[in-house]
Design an enzyme around this catalytic site. Structure first.
Site, short mmCIF file in Angstrom:
data_model
loop_
_atom_site.label_atom_id
_atom_site.label_comp_id
_atom_site.label_asym_id
_atom_site.label_seq_id
_atom_site.Cartn_x
_atom_site.Cartn_y
_atom_site.Cartn_z
N GLY A 1 44.72 74.13 6.23
CA GLY A 1 45.68 74.86 5.47
C GLY A 1 45.57 76.27 5.53
CE LYS A 2 42.67 79.24 10.23
NZ LYS A 2 42.41 77.40 10.33
CB THR A 3 49.51 77.78 8.83
OG1 THR A 3 48.63 78.21 10.01
CG2 THR A 3 50.76 78.21 9.12
CD GLU B 1 47.02 80.95 9.97
OE1 GLU B 1 46.57 79.59 10.39
OE2 GLU B 1 48.06 81.01 10.24
CB ALA C 1 42.22 80.08 16.06
CE LYS D 1 47.04 80.86 14.30
NZ LYS D 1 46.98 79.69 13.31
#
Length: 232
Positions: free
Chosen positions: A15-17, A116, A118, A38
């Site tokens: 749930g980072k996004t 953010e 990866a 990103k």
């Protein structure tokens, strides 16, 4: 020139996004000029003849941003793999200086840039003579990080390993956001959150419910004043 915050997690698909886009919205509602960024998006999909970074599209839609996706992402790859492998399969050489330049442009124009990553901190970004990892990007940008944690079974171990890895690499941790918290947390979730806070001694910056709720609720999810204090 604004501040930067790196959003990482204890793994992928935690749930980072989701946290990044709603944190962007919350900070904008609090009066800040915010850009989510990103550096690398893998697993892009073809739409209208071009690769689309769905995470970036999600930022734009949720926070109603007046940006194109190339304004907020440097590298797009179709293969849903680690960045170093996705780049190799598509015969692309990742240039970390391009990412730094992209970040610097956004930083000059905004109060806060939310970067953010990866996967987690130990995800390989590129491979030349040796691996270049996510933690190396954070060191290059020289910004603190927020760790996104789902408080489910196994999260204590994953979180402590992430925190210790960050400390071993001299990364500054701004705090933890618990994501996908059940509407009625059971004893395991409650205890995981309690133990993680106790052992890490890190600020808890938010508890985001699993079912999401209304966008207008976001200021209740995040303890936004702690992040605003850093942004100032």
């Amino acid at each position: 020139m604004g501040q930067g915050i790196f959003i990482t997690g204890t793994g992928t698909e935690i749930g980072k996004t989701y946290v990044t886009k709603f944190l962007t919205k919350a900070l904008i509602q609090s009066g800040f000029r915010v850009a989510p960024y990103k550096p690398i998006q893998t697993g892009c999909v073809w739409k209208d003849g071009e690769l689309k970074a769905e995470d970036v599209e999600s930022y734009i839609q949720t926070a109603n941003l007046s940006y194109g996706q190339k304004d907020l992402c440097t590298y797009f790859f179709e293969k849903p793999a680690s960045p170093h492998l996705a780049a190799h399969l598509e015969n692309v050489r990742i240039d970390v200086n391009r990412m730094k330049q992209h970040y610097d442009r956004l930083q000059k124009e905004h109060d806060i840039v939310l970067v953010e990553g990866a996967g987690g901190l130990a995800v390989p970004i590129m491979e030349e003579n040796e691996m270049y990892m996510t933690k190396d990007i954070i060191q290059m940008l020289d910004i603190p990080l927020i760790i996104v944690v789902p408080p489910h079974l196994g999260s204590i171990n994953h979180t402590l390993l992430t925190v210790e890895y960050a400390k071993a690499n001299r990364l500054s941790i701004l705090g933890i956001v618990f994501n996908k918290v059940s509407s009625h947390p059971d004893i395991i979730e409650k205890d995981n959150m309690r133990v993680i806070e106790k052992i890490t001694n890190l600020p808890i910056l938010g508890k985001v419910p699993e079912d999401g709720g209304e966008i207008d609720d976001i200021l209740k999810w995040f303890y936004i004043e702690k992040i605003i204090k850093y942004g100032k």
